[in-house]
Design a protein around this motif. Structure first.
Motif, short mmCIF file in Angstrom:
data_model
loop_
_atom_site.label_atom_id
_atom_site.label_comp_id
_atom_site.label_asym_id
_atom_site.label_seq_id
_atom_site.Cartn_x
_atom_site.Cartn_y
_atom_site.Cartn_z
N UNK A 211 32.20 1.13 -66.16
CA UNK A 211 33.60 1.83 -66.69
C UNK A 211 34.24 1.01 -67.63
N UNK A 212 34.26 -0.16 -67.24
CA UNK A 212 35.30 -1.07 -68.34
C UNK A 212 34.39 -1.35 -69.35
N UNK A 213 33.09 -1.46 -69.20
CA UNK A 213 32.12 -1.88 -70.78
C UNK A 213 32.41 -0.38 -71.69
N UNK A 214 32.32 0.67 -70.95
CA UNK A 214 32.47 2.06 -71.85
C UNK A 214 33.88 2.08 -72.32
N UNK A 215 34.91 1.50 -71.56
CA UNK A 215 36.45 1.76 -72.21
C UNK A 215 36.55 0.70 -73.35
N UNK A 216 35.94 -0.43 -73.19
CA UNK A 216 36.06 -1.18 -74.38
C UNK A 216 35.07 -0.98 -75.51
N UNK A 217 34.12 -0.36 -75.26
CA UNK A 217 33.20 0.24 -76.44
C UNK A 217 33.99 1.23 -76.88
N UNK A 218 34.70 2.29 -76.16
CA UNK A 218 35.66 3.16 -76.86
C UNK A 218 36.29 2.65 -77.89
N UNK A 219 37.00 1.46 -77.69
CA UNK A 219 38.06 0.99 -78.04
C UNK A 219 37.43 0.38 -79.69
N UNK A 220 36.50 -0.42 -79.44
CA UNK A 220 35.61 -0.72 -80.56
C UNK A 220 35.15 -0.01 -81.68
N UNK A 221 34.81 1.22 -81.06
CA UNK A 221 34.34 2.41 -82.01
C UNK A 221 35.49 2.76 -82.70
N UNK A 222 36.65 3.12 -82.19
CA UNK A 222 37.88 3.67 -82.82
C UNK A 222 38.24 2.59 -83.75
N UNK A 223 38.05 1.56 -83.65
CA UNK A 223 38.66 0.33 -84.51
C UNK A 223 37.82 0.46 -85.77
#
Length: 463
Positions: A211-223
């Motif tokens: 879950x934490x990896x997916x959450x960080x990936x969402x932040x990266x993609x949004x950026x």
């Protein structure tokens, strides 16, 4: 006398019986008194522990009050809260795996009330890439840090000292998402503390890792694909560097997709200089674990190569040089030509820093080894770039470095180098002949137009 002697033995048994009964009663009394004393000691210890917990709960309740450190607030109350936070930190440190449930619940509530707050608007709303290396373009120190620092210390001590299964009821998915949102803070001290807390949670709460990896990936993609603005990308990439270092070989498909869809597109963003060192470390970790991925990474970086940003070009040239040392040798022939095309364009750059950095790549033995695998394909491109630099470049230092590289290339294969020179001269002569022929054609067209008076001025009738 006889009577006296007879009466004496009758009285003696009564006296002895009375003493024995008194002694047994006395023992029973002592035993009952001892039990009362022991019960009183237990009650006093429990009452002291209860009073201690009541004091801790009172301190937690006071620390729930959040100060903004403005002029309207009382400094004495702010200092009192700081002392109570220190008291709570000492309590958490001393009670390992023994924090009561009611205290633990109140502690997490207090931590949430202090940390999960609306962040102020960005101090610099404009995104710019013109800043020196190792300098954060988005830094603003928060006035509430004296309290926040202690709150973060309490949280990380809770995570370290207590069983994750017990904390799971209080530190849930929403708590983790709220922590991730705080990476938008412009205070580098808070982001550094967040990095430590978030990484501790990832390492200890194994059931939250996906879950934490997916959450960080969402932040990266949004950026990368939407905003290109986020204060905590550097810290999040540092966390990912530690995570990637722990991956086992062969890599999972999920991790390879993260490399191709997230890390490689990071090279196109405007503010890449702020986190390039962390990004390059993450990418190199992937290539070290599976050298076959080196070809994908090199082609991805070449695809996102900047057009006008010279600082990014210097950084990317250095990253490519490091990647060449870890690439699978079986891919040398496929990568030699596209890589040398880009390096040659860089050494022909009018920016002297870019040109010099591209020329220094030829000091890398592994890069030269890769070129030697496909010399017949690479030499025509490289030799043409060298000769162009020697003739036209404005920088004396660039011309001197070019001369040194030319000597090295001639020593590698003098016959091939002279052949490339001949081909260059032949192309130049053909281009010169084509230019002369084109000029002659235009002269004939102009002469024909003049003969037919196409260039006569028009006649106007004035009314």
């Amino acid at each position: 006398m006889g009577v006296q002697s007879n009466t004496t033995p009758k009285a003696s048994p009564r006296v002895s019986t009375k003493k024995r009964s008194t002694t047994l009663q006395h023992l029973f009394d002592l035993d009952s008194k001892g039990n009362k004393i022991a019960n009183n000691n237990i009650g006093s210890s429990s009452s002291s522990s209860n009073s201690e917990y009541e004091e801790i709960l009172s301190a937690i309740s006071f620390c729930t009050l959040v100060f903004s450190f403005t002029e309207n607030e009382c400094p004495t109350q702010q200092e009192l809260k700081r002392h109570k936070l220190l008291q709570l930190l000492s309590f958490v440190k001393s009670n390992k795996n023994s924090v009561p449930v009611q205290v633990l619940s109140s502690l997490i509530s207090m931590i949430s009330a202090n940390l999960f707050r609306p962040l102020p608007p960005p101090s610099n709303p404009f995104i710019t890439a013109d800043f020196p290396d190792d300098e954060d373009p988005m830094s603003a120190f928060s006035p509430v840090w004296p309290h926040l620092q202690l709150v973060y210390d309490i949280l990380i001590r809770l995570v370290i000292n207590n069983d994750p299964k017990v904390l799971r009821e209080y530190i849930d998915n929403q708590f983790v998402i709220n922590l991730l949102a705080l990476f938008q803070s412009e205070d580098p001290r808070e982001r550094d503390s967040l990095k430590n807390v978030y990484h501790r949670i990832y390492s200890r709460f194994t059931f939250y890792r996906a879950f934490m990896r997916k959450s960080m990936n969402d932040v990266f993609l949004h950026y990368v694909f939407e905003t290109e603005r986020h204060s905590g990308i550097r810290e999040l990439l540092e966390i990912w560097g530690s995570i990637i270092n722990g991956f086992t070989v062969p890599l999972k498909e999920e991790h390879k997709l993260f490399l191709m869809r997230v890390l490689i597109p990071f090279h196109k963003t405007k503010g890449m200089q702020a986190y390039h060192r962390q990004l390059a470390y993450c990418v190199s970790q992937f290539v070290q674990k599976e050298p076959v991925l080196g070809g994908i990474v090199v082609r991805g970086i070449l695809r996102y190569w900047p057009v006008t940003n010279c600082q990014k070009e210097v950084l990317l040239i250095g990253e490519l040089e490091e990647l060449v040392e870890n690439i699978d040798p079986d891919q040398y022939r496929k990568l030699a030509l596209p890589l040398c095309n880009q390096i040659t364009r860089c050494l022909n750059s009018w920016n002297s820093q870019v040109a010099e950095r591209a020329l220094y790549v030829w000091n890398n033995e592994q890069f030269v080894k890769m070129i030697s695998v496909a010399m017949e394909e690479v030499f025509p491109v490289v030799v043409e770039g060298m000769e162009k630099n020697l003739k036209w470049h404005w920088s004396k230092s660039v011309r001197q470095l070019t001369e040194n590289v030319k000597v090295m290339l001639e020593e590698m294969d003098p016959i091939l180098y002279s052949k490339c020179l001949q081909e260059i001269e032949l192309r130049e002569s053909k281009a010169h002949q084509a230019e002369i022929k084109r000029k002659e054609n235009w002269d004939r067209i102009e002469m024909a137009a003049a003969q037919h008076q196409y260039f006569q001025p028009p006649h106007f009738i004035c009314v």
